[in-house]
Scaffold this active site. Structure first.
Site, PDB file in Angstrom:
ATOM      1  N   CYS D  63      61.024 -83.715   2.745  1.00 30.86           N
ATOM      2  CA  CYS D  63      62.439 -83.472   2.576  1.00 30.86           C
ATOM      3  C   CYS D  63      63.141 -83.405   3.921  1.00 30.86           C
ATOM      4  O   CYS D  63      63.861 -84.293   4.301  1.00 30.86           O
ATOM      5  CB  CYS D  63      62.654 -82.193   1.797  1.00 30.86           C
ATOM      6  SG  CYS D  63      63.554 -82.520   0.282  1.00 30.86           S
ATOM      7  N   GLU D  64      62.940 -82.360   4.637  1.00 27.01           N
ATOM      8  CA  GLU D  64      63.671 -82.175   5.891  1.00 27.01           C
ATOM      9  C   GLU D  64      62.705 -81.933   7.047  1.00 27.01           C
ATOM     10  O   GLU D  64      63.107 -81.664   8.161  1.00 27.01           O
ATOM     11  CB  GLU D  64      64.654 -80.995   5.781  1.00 27.01           C
ATOM     12  CG  GLU D  64      65.765 -81.204   4.771  1.00 27.01           C
ATOM     13  CD  GLU D  64      66.988 -81.939   5.350  1.00 27.01           C
ATOM     14  OE1 GLU D  64      66.921 -82.422   6.493  1.00 27.01           O
ATOM     15  OE2 GLU D  64      68.004 -82.016   4.636  1.00 27.01           O
TER      16      GLU D  64
END
Ligand SMILES: Cc1ncc(COP(=O)(O)O)c(C=O)c1O
Ligand SMILES: Cc1ncc(COP(=O)(O)O)c(C=O)c1O
Lengths: 150, 405, 405, 150
Positions: D63-64
């Protein structure tokens, strides 16, 4: 111009008749069918403007129907005249009810005339005023421009 | 057990709120079942969060609801994978994404696109918007004299080898159901990509995009009992990969610098910015619910009403019917001879019958059949026979007022 | 009487449904007041119809509600005329309409556009998407060492005479409020059109677009207590007239034939297809309601929380604060030294503190300030001091777990 | 290769330690802080892969945060080895918990291993499994491709 002169005269006559005889009838809150019968009858009293006399410069675009409005000012007599047509019968009748209050006015009266008040005189059923208001307000706007430039 | 219209109708609060109205403008937009309203309320009141950020469980939950909706939509139309469902703001936005997105990838200067005369403006204007600057040419399948799509001309025009063929599943004016499976097959045989505008078709019949084998299928939420502000662009994976994104922004992006931008994978690449999250979720819930209804019963009920209404109107000599009784998804379109359709609609409206009159965003069709417009009654599964009868009586009254004998 | 956060907060059902959560991700999306939910319910359950068709009173009523919403939005931002409000599906869609719509009319090959390093991807990617093919050049205003916009560089870059200058009102990463009035004035002095991305700014302060004198101002409904799926593009009439429509379709059109299409007047020209009718109406209701709240009190309350939170976090040696305490709309962005922001967010989430971590769709900004991302606490008027304190305690705990001393 | 050989050996040793001593500890449903303390401690036991040893071909985008996963098959000993890194400490720990169940497997066992079951062994708190599942499933997918091609 002779055809249009006839048409102006014929329209003026019909509008005058409408103003005197039919307008008061519309003001009577009757059954909705009666009001529409009156409107239809009224539309039928007006001359038809032939297709070739409907220039696109006179076109006023409403929602889904079209109307044509022609304006004449007789500077000798000092009178404003209108000739009009619509492909929708009800629109034509409404235009008649509106314009019969204005047709034949002298310039001073025309310029001073509060057009929104004429709309009130239409005594429309609630729906009619809503859905036609867009088309009618284009007509009012058009007339207001005429007022300003007259 | 037969489909019970009353039971079905009770799920739509609009009718309780408007008991005096007869709503026959379903092709413009449908009313909404309670379950759709509940879905919106539930999301906003307790699960609201932005999605696909993965930084907190509230967002994860919202993301799950959103992705579950994608799965519901995929299931509803028989898509192979949820990733083939792109959420847009509506049919119009979906068709614009297609027209923009295929230019320069699939469509090169000199290439041709084939449309039909039956199309809604949403399936004309987007193509026009980009065709001119890109030098792509539009061909149009004409109608036969009885307002049917000219299938011989369709086959003939395919000989020009269009790269894209786009047509409606069901005409929004005439209700006509096109032979879409056959059309897809013919179009693909000449190597074209196919686009089906399902705005009206999606509600008509159970559809299976894999069986249809179309490259793209698009529809709007609001016409299928769902909310406004959301639509669906289905595409085969390979077909979706041909699309240049129409919208750039957040979350569609893997990497952004001021020099260069790298896109994310599907479906995110084509869903820029914060989506219509609540609307997508509510649409998913609605389609999941609809899939469990008796859809065959619904269709039969609508057909029965259509035949009933059509026969009564056909018997009125002052009327000219434009739509036909066969192969019709549930739309009766007519004119009162010599009268303008808006006048008819006005008189129906006075009787609290809501119909639409005009050109129904299909001006080229009306130019072709030489009518200034028409009055359209469009049925839905919640329409009752009593409503159709009320409409017929109201039409009789309108005719009487317009054409006094 | 002072602004009462508890009374205000009670209007948001989300908090009753989630009493254990501390929601500090307001810059991602806001929660919704009951009045917004009621507006959606009311529309769908009793006033639902398609708009701008004028064939029946139900449609007229829906149209009136829709156009009233346009007026509410115009009033909320001080627009001169309702027709200057264009409804889009969000900020991202609005910025895409601008980037696409100005190319070829205002922007010619060789022309320049000026952006800033603070921009969200939504205010970068749309311009990039069209700049390359059109030969338009992007310039970017850098930051000073203390993460402020370099206003001297801004003035200098204006000497290149950009045709369009686009910048955020408030940075979604740092909370920084830009001197937008001054920037508009400087940009217009060199003949540029100005675009303000108000996604974060709209909620910060009462705005008056006429006073600001900006050519365009855009924002999303979902970040200002409204529904998802709707956004606003405000423009001066002359500026809007420069826009080529990004979307073609129904109701934007006065006349369509297969050869030629004539557009309608504003605002319809830029609102193709069935709009997000219910969402627009609910947004109008929400902004009408918000305009009557004590907005000064709301701002002061948020500032008080910001100062309180900022001071506590500043005192923690393990933290590096990226946002500043002054000129900040209500966002605290930080990193725990040596730790990845997603780890911090994960540990906060375990304590039911919802924050966002990462690059917040602003990769160029993070590349510029040399951080891999950051943790962001974003406040709203319904945030309580107890929530901020809970977040601070949770951050302490996270630090303890990540960096055991 | 000598650096990497050291790294493989060091990682293998740490993973073995994790599997024997720490995995059972994680299985104890304790207070959430305890679980995270264990995870952090676990991450600290692993060698750090220097930046220059993180080829973009080994990058697994979550995701990040980012993770790098390198795979080695020792055909003489018939053993699969992994070396990995992440810029997020918790991700690195989760990778360790997953990979300590696989590292050092012979080819037959590796190919037959049900990777989803290994995920269950992570005994994550509910959130962690949700938000990290996207990143972890990319890892699982990557491992499954390895299984297929081994
Ligand atoms: C400054 C800024 N611009 C643009 C956007 C994009 O808004 P939306 O996702 O609602 O289109 C956001 C939202 O994250 C933002 O913060
Ligand atoms: C056949 C057809 N295509 C496209 C549209 C456009 O749909 P929307 O306005 O929801 O984008 C409609 C709706 O009127 C339609 O009937």
């Amino acid at each position: 111009m002779s055809f249009m002169n006839d048409c102006i005269a014929e329209t003026a006559q019909a509008l005058e008749h409408i103003r005197q005889d039919l307008l008061p009838e519309l003001a009577n809150p009757g059954h909705w069918q009666e009001r529409y019968r009156a409107l239809m009858g009224l539309a039928r009293q007006l001359p038809t403007l032939p297709e070739e006399r409907r220039p696109s410069s006179a076109l006023i675009e409403g929602c889904e129907s079209r109307a044509w409005l022609l304006h004449y000012f007789d500077s000798v007599e000092d009178k404003h005249y209108f000739v009009f047509e619509s492909d929708a019968r009800i629109v034509k009748a409404l235009l008649a009810v509106l314009l019969c209050q204005i047709n034949g006015m002298d310039n001073k009266t025309f310029k001073a005339c509060q057009l929104e008040l004429c709309l009130k005189e239409l005594h429309l059923t609630q729906h009619l005023s809503q859905s036609r208001s867009k088309g009618l307000s284009s007509v009012i706007k058009h007339l207001q421009q005429l007022q300003a430039s007259s | 057990m037969a489909f019970n219209v009353e039971t079905f109708r009770q799920q739509f609060p609009f009718f309780q709120a408007n008991p005096n109205w007869v709503y026959l403008d379903n092709a413009a937009t449908s009313h909404k079942p309670q379950i759709m309203l509940d879905s919106l309320q539930h999301f906003y009141a307790s699960a609201n969060s932005n999605i696909h950020r993965g930084a907190h469980s509230l967002g994860d939950q919202a993301t799950q609801l959103y992705e579950q909706a994608r799965q519901h939509v995929a299931d509803f139309i028989g898509a192979e994978q949820a990733e083939q469902i792109i959420f847009t703001s509506g049919t119009t936005a979906a068709l614009n994404q297609l027209a923009f997105g295929l230019m320069g990838t699939v469509l090169q200067p000199g290439d041709r696109i084939l449309l039909t005369t039956l199309e809604h403006h949403a399936n004309i204007v987007p193509w026009q918007l980009h065709c001119q600057s890109k030098g792509v040419v539009l061909d149009v399948v004409p109608l036969t004299v009885d307002h049917q799509l000219d299938m011989a001309a369709f086959s003939r025009l395919l000989q020009h080898q269009p790269k894209v063929v786009s047509f409606c599943h069901v005409s929004n004016v005439l209700g006509q159901v096109l032979p879409v499976a056959d059309m897809v097959q013919q179009a693909q045989a000449v190597g074209a990509l196919t686009v089906i505008d399902g705005a009206q078709g999606i509600l008509h019949d159970t559809i299976d995009v894999q069986q249809l084998n179309t490259d793209f299928y698009v529809f709007s939420g609001h016409k299928i009992y769902g909310p406004t502000g959301v639509g669906v662009l289905y595409g085969k994976t390979k077909a979706l990969e041909c699309l240049t994104p129409l919208l750039g922004g957040g979350e569609m992006i893997q990497h952004v610098s001021f020099d260069h931008t790298r896109y994310h994978q599907l479906p995110f690449r084509l869903e820029a910015g914060t989506s219509a999250i609540a609307e997508v979720i509510a649409l998913g819930t609605t389609l999941h619910w609809l899939a469990k209804q008796d859809r065959t019963g619904m269709r039969q009920h609508k057909q029965q009403l259509l035949q009933h209404g059509w026969q009564q109107l056909e018997a009125m000599p002052q009327l000219e019917l434009l739509s036909s009784a066969t192969n019709n998804a549930g739309i009766i379109t007519f004119n009162v001879r010599g009268e303008h359709p808006t006048d008819v609609a006005t008189l129906l409206n006075e009787q609290k019958i809501a119909v639409r009159a005009g050109q129904h965003c299909a001006m080229p069709l009306f130019a072709n059949i030489h009518h200034p417009g028409a009055v359209r009654l469009s049925l839905a599964a919640y329409t009752t026979q009593a409503e159709v009868d009320a409409a017929i009586n109201a039409i009789r009254m309108a005719v009487e007022l317009l054409c006094p004998s």
